[in-house]
Design an enzyme around this catalytic site. Structure first.
Site, PDB file in Angstrom:
ATOM      1  N   ASN A 237     120.854 -56.517  12.546  1.00 63.71           N
ATOM      2  CA  ASN A 237     120.538 -55.092  12.410  1.00 63.71           C
ATOM      3  C   ASN A 237     121.762 -54.195  12.410  1.00 63.71           C
ATOM      4  OD1 ASN A 237     117.720 -54.982  12.016  1.00 63.71           O
ATOM      5  ND2 ASN A 237     117.432 -55.633  14.131  1.00 63.71           N
TER       6      ASN A 237
ATOM      7  N   SER B 170     115.350 -56.130  18.853  1.00 63.90           N
ATOM      8  CA  SER B 170     116.188 -56.093  17.657  1.00 63.90           C
ATOM      9  C   SER B 170     117.464 -55.288  17.865  1.00 63.90           C
ATOM     10  CB  SER B 170     115.394 -55.496  16.492  1.00 63.90           C
ATOM     11  OG  SER B 170     114.765 -54.292  16.869  1.00 63.90           O
TER      12      SER B 170
ATOM     13  N   GLU C 248     117.973 -65.441  15.424  1.00 65.23           N
ATOM     14  CA  GLU C 248     119.233 -64.980  16.000  1.00 65.23           C
ATOM     15  C   GLU C 248     119.133 -65.150  17.513  1.00 65.23           C
ATOM     16  OE1 GLU C 248     122.025 -61.222  14.624  1.00 65.23           O
ATOM     17  OE2 GLU C 248     119.936 -60.829  15.141  1.00 65.23           O
TER      18      GLU C 248
ATOM     19  N   HIS D 236     115.672 -63.505  18.513  1.00 62.88           N
ATOM     20  CA  HIS D 236     115.348 -62.469  17.541  1.00 62.88           C
ATOM     21  C   HIS D 236     114.840 -63.138  16.259  1.00 62.88           C
ATOM     22  CE1 HIS D 236     116.741 -58.946  14.821  1.00 62.88           C
ATOM     23  NE2 HIS D 236     115.473 -58.825  15.147  1.00 62.88           N
TER      24      HIS D 236
END
Length: 282
Positions: A190, A119, A152, A140
């Site tokens: 993130n 992440s 992702e 991800h």
């Protein structure tokens, strides 16, 4: 190269969710974890998730049985030797990931794709650990994996077009919506989400409002389906702290400094849902 056999490393929340998703779509999946208890817990989580989907009439009993029949478990990376794609979903620790990727590069065929569900750790850095860095890519997934539509896809500096195209097509085959991003700390998800969660922790730390009220503001005022503190509990406070520390180290910008309360709660073992207590009790 046709992809039919998938390896997933890690039987935790993300690992078992990724395993379930691939198995549900007809792939043969081997879920690996060094902890027998983690494997047992991971399989139990998959069964519980499938039961919920069946109860909502989103799966038939035959679908559930087929999904479970597509899953095998193992305690060693050696069990992944025949896989065309391996998704690493181990703890967010670069030293652990490096050991895993170096071993995978030794075990797997040269044409196999090595993906990471990291992440926040640089995919370019991860790719540099193996002899064929062009076959390394980020996948991800979002939590809960069986329900969240986004994947992702992170291209390392070394990732070649063929690898990217294969993984993009695979995400679509899983019923996901793939979004490709460049390699950068926290990627898109993130880099935006974690500072928001961290700021919510600061609001609690500074006694601006209770955890419940902070989450209510974001749910009712910003139309978020879950408040940032409840979301942090779902993700795991240790994971949130690790990502904030990586963002801070990579950008060297004080705006990514983790809230002291977040660090204190992790030190106290209050990690959220997985420990039974975080900003809320479970």
């Amino acid at each position: 190269m046709a992809i039919t056999r998938i390896g997933v490393i890690g039987a935790g929340t993300m690992g078992n969710g990724i395993t379930q998703t691939f198995a549900r779509h007809g792939f043969q999946v081997t879920m690996v974890d060094t902890s027998p208890q983690a494997l047992e817990n991971g399989l139990a989580a998959i069964r519980a998730s499938l039961a919920k989907l069946e109860k909502k009439a989103l799966l038939s009993p035959a679908d559930t049985a087929l999904t479970l029949s597509n899953i095998a478990t193992a305690g060693s990376l050696a069990a992944l030797a025949g896989c065309e794609l391996v998704v690493e979903a181990a703890t967010e620790n670069a030293t652990i990931k490096e050991s895993i990727f170096r071993e995978l590069a030794r075990l797997l065929p040269a044409e196999a794709i090595l993906a990471s569900n990291t992440s926040s750790i640089s995919l370019t850095r991860i790719a540099a650990w193996v002899e064929r860095p062009e076959r390394v890519v980020g996948m991800h997934f979002m939590n809960p994996v069986p329900l969240m539509p986004l994947v992702e896809i992170i291209r390392a500096l070394q990732t070649d077009d063929a690898t990217h195209q294969q993984v993009h097509a695979l995400a679509v085959e899983l019923g996901k919506t793939p979004v490709t991003v460049k390699d950068g700390p926290g990627f898109v998800s993130n880099r935006i989400l974690m500072p928001m969660i961290n700021e919510a922790v600061f609001a609690l730390y500074e006694n601006l409002a209770s955890a419940e009220d902070i989450d209510t503001v974001m749910k009712l005022g910003m139309n978020h389906p879950i408040g940032p503190l409840a979301l942090a509990d779902l993700i795991g406070l240790d994971t949130c702290l690790a990502i904030m520390n990586i963002l801070h180290d990579e950008f060297r910008d004080s705006k990514y400094r983790a809230c002291p309360l977040l660090a204190q709660m992790v030190a106290a073992g209050r990690l959220g849902r997985k420990s039974g207590k975080g900003f809320y009790s479970y």
